[in-house]
Design an enzyme around this catalytic site. Structure first.
Site, PDB file in Angstrom:
ATOM      1  CE  LYS A   1      27.249  72.380  54.921  1.00  0.00           C
ATOM      2  NZ  LYS A   1      25.696  72.480  55.052  1.00  0.00           N
TER       3      LYS A   1
ATOM      4  CE1 TYR B   1      24.360  67.663  51.161  1.00  0.00           C
ATOM      5  CE2 TYR B   1      25.633  68.237  49.243  1.00  0.00           C
ATOM      6  CZ  TYR B   1      24.793  68.447  50.096  1.00  0.00           C
ATOM      7  OH  TYR B   1      23.955  69.559  49.809  1.00  0.00           O
TER       8      TYR B   1
ATOM      9  CB  ILE C   1      32.615  72.751  52.441  1.00  0.00           C
ATOM     10  CG1 ILE C   1      31.573  71.736  52.677  1.00  0.00           C
ATOM     11  CG2 ILE C   1      32.729  72.959  50.758  1.00  0.00           C
ATOM     12  CD1 ILE C   1      30.231  71.736  52.249  1.00  0.00           C
TER      13      ILE C   1
ATOM     14  CG  ASP D   1      33.104  69.584  49.128  1.00  0.00           C
ATOM     15  OD1 ASP D   1      33.175  70.065  50.264  1.00  0.00           O
ATOM     16  OD2 ASP D   1      31.854  69.523  48.623  1.00  0.00           O
TER      17      ASP D   1
END
Lengths: 479, 479
Positions: free
Chosen positions: B275, B151, B238, B236
């Site tokens: 998300k 990302y 998410i 991460d």
């Protein structure tokens, strides 16, 4: 995990004390947390007077909310906007929110300065705003000058993760803690002597903890000083809406507008709704800069502390309601003024004075007469008695970097009338007993020692009619 | 103010490019902002497929809100809590909120891992969470290893203000971009060779941009790697609630719980509701660390990005409603799966493939066959055509630090069914025309040149049945 392993595994920021929580200011909060006062459940608990919160007008907001269900995305009237609002994550913020807050900032400043919504940058409370502006303006190791006494949280907000230093501009009670050009120059020269690059001045207006506003002359001095040195001026104006008495508030924005020679790129304002509106939980911090590059950079940084759009949406409606904000600001000032009057009058009855003030949610209380000596140690000894025995969490001046021992910040807007009365009763009882004990002591000493009093005690009895006995059980318990 | 003056007046952070916005990922957003698609007002505008937003189940939340007016402080049923909630600013957060989010994290992970509410730390979105964990774990100049592609926002979130570096662990399509021990070791050795201290690995699971979950073996490899090196693992997670297909999601929390030899102090999870729940505007970021010192430090840092208590209060009720969250997660997965099926099937009709995936709000689309050359330049050339002529904002692999040119991330969950169809039509038309032009070109060249084709074009025609003509008006317009 052992301390040693952690110090290798974690960062220096994580393992240093830069967060500033290991000071008496926060210790007082912890004492409150361990034994919080409640009128019925814990009437002998610690009363929280260390928190600059404004609870006096929340009923007005509550009423507005009831009358404006369309302002929330959580009502039948407003839920149609839920999707659009919950999804919005642009770091510019909702245009309606920026417009409304710029308007509110103008109104809180008596409409004597204009605020452009396009210069309004969001941040996570004033805490986030201070850090953001420090990141924008200074490199690690560089410094900002700051008049003392100042809010202890700045040590965390402005310094901790940025590595920026705060260097004191020493102010004292001889001129009511006003910032003078001499003090400014002295602080600047001192930094130069130590090879520290000064990048600006951080001023709080109205002052926390003093509760005073800066007069136009002082502001002008500050603005011309930073222009002369080509450094920044950050003005924290988060108490601008709490000014309840003359002289009125003068924003640095007015000075900038009036002075065609001022380099606007040097001036930045920090604002928040935590104090003026009394909604610290909403985490509304604002950076307002006259410098385009700072606006652009701070806006990018605002990604780290955007305001919930649920909250932006509600506030856009509320602060956009002209009739409401006019009424709210007037009523809030009236109630703050009244609370301060009652509180300082109550203190005066036992001879305690506060610095004359016209703003804020607190008094700067002068307990110098109660000190055993003019030292920080004596101040902290007295403070421990007040916390542990009198059961009031007030904050010692030393935690505000005050250079004169004996001053204390006492918050008065985070409680109801009854709790205020209770707090006053406790202070009065304490001072009354301390005075009585001192009188008794004095009498005994006078009889026993006649004229052989040591010089130190003689001095103190002159300046301290309320001198506390060293044998007082209150003192004993605290030492 | 001139550039030069600014570079002296402002900080290095403010004047460097560390915010990472000057890359194609954000350029695509700008192109969308200039000419945003709207079904009626601007049907020829750019369709936003560069935003990993989940809009597919907001109707369920909206319905819940209508049925639960007591959950909001802005309704007749809930306004009695206004004062208490608006005033609350403790960085521990509302206990009810922490409890509810820990429960939701468990549920999103199939209840195969336990989350302790006392380890839940708030932050301003995952953006703030990433920065906070970087500040806790590494000093400026130290590095985290990160599997590519990753990302683009990490370059801002993890690095910008912290001064921490991100060093790539190169992954490629040969094994579906899986992280291998060899790649991990290579990245680590490379850092050592350059005298860079590696403090940890930052992994995203499910992956953004790949849309794939990490299998248990890969996670175990990562956990034992960081244990062996005594460095951190930040996961991460998410997108954990978006896993819509087999194989199911495995959280690093499961690995930690199953492995008695793992040093828990090294493992940290970043979470968010942006998300999984689709509410990025609410700015809910979470740091969940198994390390007590990190929990304590991150909690202090959360002062810079607390979640609005208005939002905490609402979510505490919503995520505390077991029946609702069960239904929401199931329905959200069903709708995401269906949307992905429709989208990839539509692409397949013109021969475009995506990496096989089972999670996320996007596909990792393989446009290698359309490249003029296997270079970053060719990828960006194709991307500009797609942005400017096809009018789709998709994100080129290079902005995700992908080492293989020709991959693009395409988001599919931030739009309604009709817009999805419109986007598919545009892609299909584009590819169809590109193919036709290539065929025509090939025929002409075959006739004219017979067997004298240069080697480069021969290669490409073998691997690229849809080769785009260099004379295509689409290409021309973009170069």
């Amino acid at each position: 995990m052992g301390e040693q392993n952690n110090s290798q595994l974690l960062s220096r920021v994580a393992t240093n004390d830069g967060h500033g929580e290991n000071c008496s200011y926060f210790d007082g909060w912890k004492a409150y947390d361990r034994d919080p006062f409640h009128s019925t459940r814990n009437p002998n608990g610690v009363i929280q007077m260390g928190l600059a919160e404004n609870q006096l007008c929340l009923d007005l907001i509550q009423e507005w909310i009831k009358n404006n269900p369309q302002a929330s995305i959580c009502t039948d009237d407003g839920v149609a906007y839920f999707k659009e609002i919950a999804n919005f994550q642009d770091y510019h913020g909702l245009p309606s929110f920026r417009k409304a807050i710029a308007k509110f900032m103008e109104k809180a400043r008596g409409s004597r300065a204009k605020f452009d919504p396009n210069r309004v940058v969001m941040s996570g409370g004033a805490t986030g705003a201070q850090e953001t502006i420090a990141f924008c303006l200074a490199n690690p190791g560089e410094a900002f000058l700051i008049p003392t006494p100042y809010y202890p949280g700045f040590d965390r907000d402005f310094r901790w993760r940025t590595g920026v230093q705060l260097l004191p501009i020493h102010c004292d009670s001889s001129n009511k803690f006003k910032v003078t050009l001499d003090a400014l120059e002295a602080a600047y020269q001192n930094a130069q002597k130590n090879n520290i690059t000064v990048k600006g001045v951080l001023a709080t207006n109205p002052s926390n903890p003093l509760g005073t506003t800066m007069d136009r002359d002082t502001l002008t001095t500050l603005v011309s000083f930073v222009n002369r040195k080509n450094i920044h001026l950050v003005c924290d104006e988060i108490f601008s809406g709490t000014v309840f008495d003359k002289p009125g508030f003068v924003s640095v924005a007015e000075i900038v507008e009036d002075d065609p020679c001022c380099n606007r790129d040097l001036v930045h304002i920090v604002y928040s709704l935590s104090k003026d509106l009394g909604v610290p939980g909403f985490r509304v911090g604002i950076i307002y800069s006259f410098n385009d590059a700072v606006v652009a950079c701070a806006r990018r940084m605002s990604s780290f502390g955007l305001i919930s759009t649920q909250t932006q949406h509600l506030l856009a409606s509320m602060l956009g309601d002209d009739e409401f904000t006019t009424k709210f600001l007037a009523e809030s000032r009236r109630r703050l003024s009244e609370r301060r009057r009652i509180f300082t009058a109550g203190l005066k009855r036992v001879g305690i004075r506060c610095l004359e003030s016209n703003a804020g949610l607190f008094c700067w209380m002068d307990l110098r007469p109660l000190l055993k000596a003019k030292t920080v140690e004596a101040e902290l000894e007295l403070w421990r008695v007040i916390i542990n025995d009198v059961k009031l969490n007030i904050s010692p001046g030393t935690s505000f970097h005050c250079s004169e021992p004996g001053w204390f910040r006492v918050c008065f807007a985070n409680m109801d009338d009854k709790t205020t009365e209770m707090a006053l009763t406790r202070i009065r009882t304490f001072v009354f007993r301390a005075n009585a004990a001192a009188q008794e002591k004095k009498k005994r000493w006078n009889m026993a020692l006649r004229l052989s009093l040591p010089r130190r005690f003689e001095d103190m009895s002159i300046m301290s009619p309320h001198l506390m006995s060293p044998q007082s059980p209150l003192v004993h318990a605290a030492t």
